[in-house]
Design an enzyme around this catalytic site. Structure first.
Site, PDB file in Angstrom:
ATOM      1  N   GLY A   6       3.908   7.249 -38.446  1.00 13.29           N
ATOM      2  CA  GLY A   6       5.183   7.758 -38.954  1.00 13.29           C
ATOM      3  C   GLY A   6       6.033   8.365 -37.864  1.00 13.29           C
ATOM      4  O   GLY A   6       7.259   8.227 -37.859  1.00 13.29           O
ATOM      5  N   ARG A  43      -8.267   8.761 -31.267  1.00  9.36           N
ATOM      6  CA  ARG A  43      -7.376   9.919 -31.168  1.00  9.36           C
ATOM      7  C   ARG A  43      -8.022  11.067 -30.392  1.00  9.36           C
ATOM      8  O   ARG A  43      -7.328  11.826 -29.712  1.00  9.36           O
ATOM      9  CB  ARG A  43      -6.961  10.381 -32.567  1.00  9.36           C
ATOM     10  CG  ARG A  43      -5.935   9.452 -33.199  1.00  9.36           C
ATOM     11  CD  ARG A  43      -5.523   9.892 -34.574  1.00  9.36           C
ATOM     12  NE  ARG A  43      -4.396   9.091 -35.054  1.00  9.36           N
ATOM     13  CZ  ARG A  43      -3.906   9.165 -36.285  1.00  9.36           C
ATOM     14  NH1 ARG A  43      -4.453   9.996 -37.156  1.00  9.36           N
ATOM     15  NH2 ARG A  43      -2.894   8.418 -36.638  1.00  9.36           N
ATOM     16  N   LYS A  49       6.585  -1.926 -46.344  1.00  8.99           N
ATOM     17  CA  LYS A  49       7.733  -1.237 -46.928  1.00  8.99           C
ATOM     18  C   LYS A  49       8.983  -1.331 -46.073  1.00  8.99           C
ATOM     19  O   LYS A  49       8.981  -0.908 -44.919  1.00  8.99           O
ATOM     20  CB  LYS A  49       7.391   0.236 -47.157  1.00  8.99           C
ATOM     21  CG  LYS A  49       6.290   0.465 -48.176  1.00  8.99           C
ATOM     22  CD  LYS A  49       6.039   1.959 -48.345  1.00  8.99           C
ATOM     23  CE  LYS A  49       4.976   2.226 -49.388  1.00  8.99           C
ATOM     24  NZ  LYS A  49       4.727   3.684 -49.553  1.00  8.99           N
ATOM     25  N   GLY A 100      -0.647   3.497 -36.245  1.00  9.75           N
ATOM     26  CA  GLY A 100      -1.067   3.054 -37.568  1.00  9.75           C
ATOM     27  C   GLY A 100      -1.685   1.675 -37.565  1.00  9.75           C
ATOM     28  O   GLY A 100      -2.516   1.332 -36.723  1.00  9.75           O
TER      29      GLY A 100
END
Length: 407
Positions: A387, A37, A201, A364
């Site tokens: 996200g 990052r 999920k 992610g």
């Protein structure tokens, strides 16, 4: 969504406040485990330096919940950035206050100062007006290059630019790239357009599925989220991890019922939607566990941990002629060698997409998998936001981008 970029600003001699995403993983000894990052922010930082800007960087790290936590200090990030740009990077003991203002005032053209963790102040996540104003007072110009938090209306991402005058707000090159590949890919894809969704999920992917089935030619589903759909179909899943319930703001949602409704949406769509035909299973999720391949259901006492070999072959074939492909979520527990083949196969299929095609990978765990298998360099784009990339795939507008000046 054409937005002003920092190279369109006159930065010489100006205080340029840049929101970066230095939310990097730290080892137990507080060394940076993965500096990706920081490296992704370098083009924006170097541009501001070369243009003679007085560069003030701000970021969060972890979840200190409004309290100072020395283990979540950004000092290691300042040190690593200094190594990468081969010059001294100043480090402020806080992100607001008189001491910080003095350090900002002392900056010369082309120098860089990194502020301490924004989330040491509760006002950051609450988008507190006073905290936003204190940050705004440090700046003549504002640049947002933190895609990983662009879906959050925090003080540093929304409050500050909302206070800045028109003509002083821009995006950095990283966000520009994210908008290009996540935005344009969805709006004007070259076909066949194939999406791959995985992960644990299904709650994270509801809006994504609803949005993508109206846009893609094929949708391939894997990971533990596939087991919720199996339960909704009345199939056995053994001891597999199933997200049966979601609790949000004190209310519970039956995710099996949600999956059943999604199946109806899928049936009514024109997209070809595929679920795993077989499953790699084990008695327990350990690296030395006995494994088996079971189809179409998972027997009692067994845990689904990856897509099976038949599914791998089918998914490879469905990706073989793709001109545009988007992927978010691994196919299994790729961190353990016995259960990595499904995720590895998707990585390899994306790496083989035609040079004229577009292969976009979500952030992610998906980005981590691509790095793990050494194929990052063969992807068109790897998002820096987990996200954020999901919400973008849902088609949600980002107010933090909307507040930036148009090009």
């Amino acid at each position: 969504m054409a937005k002003k970029t920092l190279d369109q600003l006159d930065m010489r001699g100006k205080r340029v406040l840049v929101r970066v995403d230095f939310n990097v993983p730290l080892d137990d000894d507080l060394t940076i485990a993965d500096d990706r990052r920081i490296r992704m922010a370098l083009p924006t930082i170097r541009c501001a330096m070369d243009a003679g800007g007085r560069v003030i960087l701000m970021s969060h790290l972890g979840r200190p919940k409004g309290k100072v936590d020395p283990r979540l200090s950004l000092k290691p990030a300042a040190m690593r950035l200094g190594e990468l740009i081969a010059c001294d990077v100043g480090f402020a003991p806080d992100c607001v206050g008189p001491d910080v203002e003095k350090m900002v005032a002392a900056l010369a053209d082309g120098q860089v100062l990194l502020l301490e963790n924004l989330r040491f102040h509760g006002g950051e996540e609450k988008n507190d007006p006073k905290f936003a104003q204190a940050l705004c007072n440090l700046a003549d110009l504002y640049v947002n290059d933190a895609f990983g938090t662009a879906h959050r209306k925090h003080a540093s991402t929304y409050g500050v630019p909302a206070l800045m005058p028109e003509g002083t707000r821009a995006i950095g090159f990283l966000i520009q790239r994210e908008l290009k590949f996540l935005g344009e890919t969805l709006e004007n894809p070259e076909r066949p357009f194939v999406a791959v969704l995985g992960g644990v999920k299904v709650s994270d992917k509801i809006g994504v599925i609803e949005n993508l089935v109206g846009k893609v030619d094929r949708l391939l589903i894997g990971g533990a989220m596939a087991y919720v759909f199996m339960v909704a179909r009345g199939q056995k899943v053994g001891k597999s991890k199933v997200e049966r319930e979601l609790e949000k703001k004190g209310k519970k949602k039956d995710m099996v019922a949600v999956a059943a409704k999604l199946l109806e949406t899928i049936r009514d769509s024109k997209a070809e939607v595929l679920f795993p035909e077989d499953h790699l299973v084990a008695r327990q999720p350990t690296a030395d566990a006995e494994t088996d391949v079971q189809s179409p259901e998972i027997e009692d006492g067994w845990v689904g941990l990856d897509i099976g070999p038949e599914t791998i072959q089918i998914y490879r074939e469905k990706l073989a002629d793709a001109k545009t492909a988007v992927w978010n979520g691994p196919m299994g527990v790729f961190e353990m060698a016995p259960f990595a083949e499904g995720t590895r196969a998707i990585c390899e299929a994306f790496a083989q997409i035609d040079e004229d095609g577009t292969a976009v990978v979500g952030g992610g765990d998906t980005a981590a998998a691509v790095e793990k298998f050494g194929l990052a360099g063969q992807m068109t784009h790897i998002s820096t936001g987990g996200g954020a990339s999901l919400e973008f795939l849902e088609g949600k507008p980002f107010e933090t981008i909307g507040v930036i000046d148009d090009a």
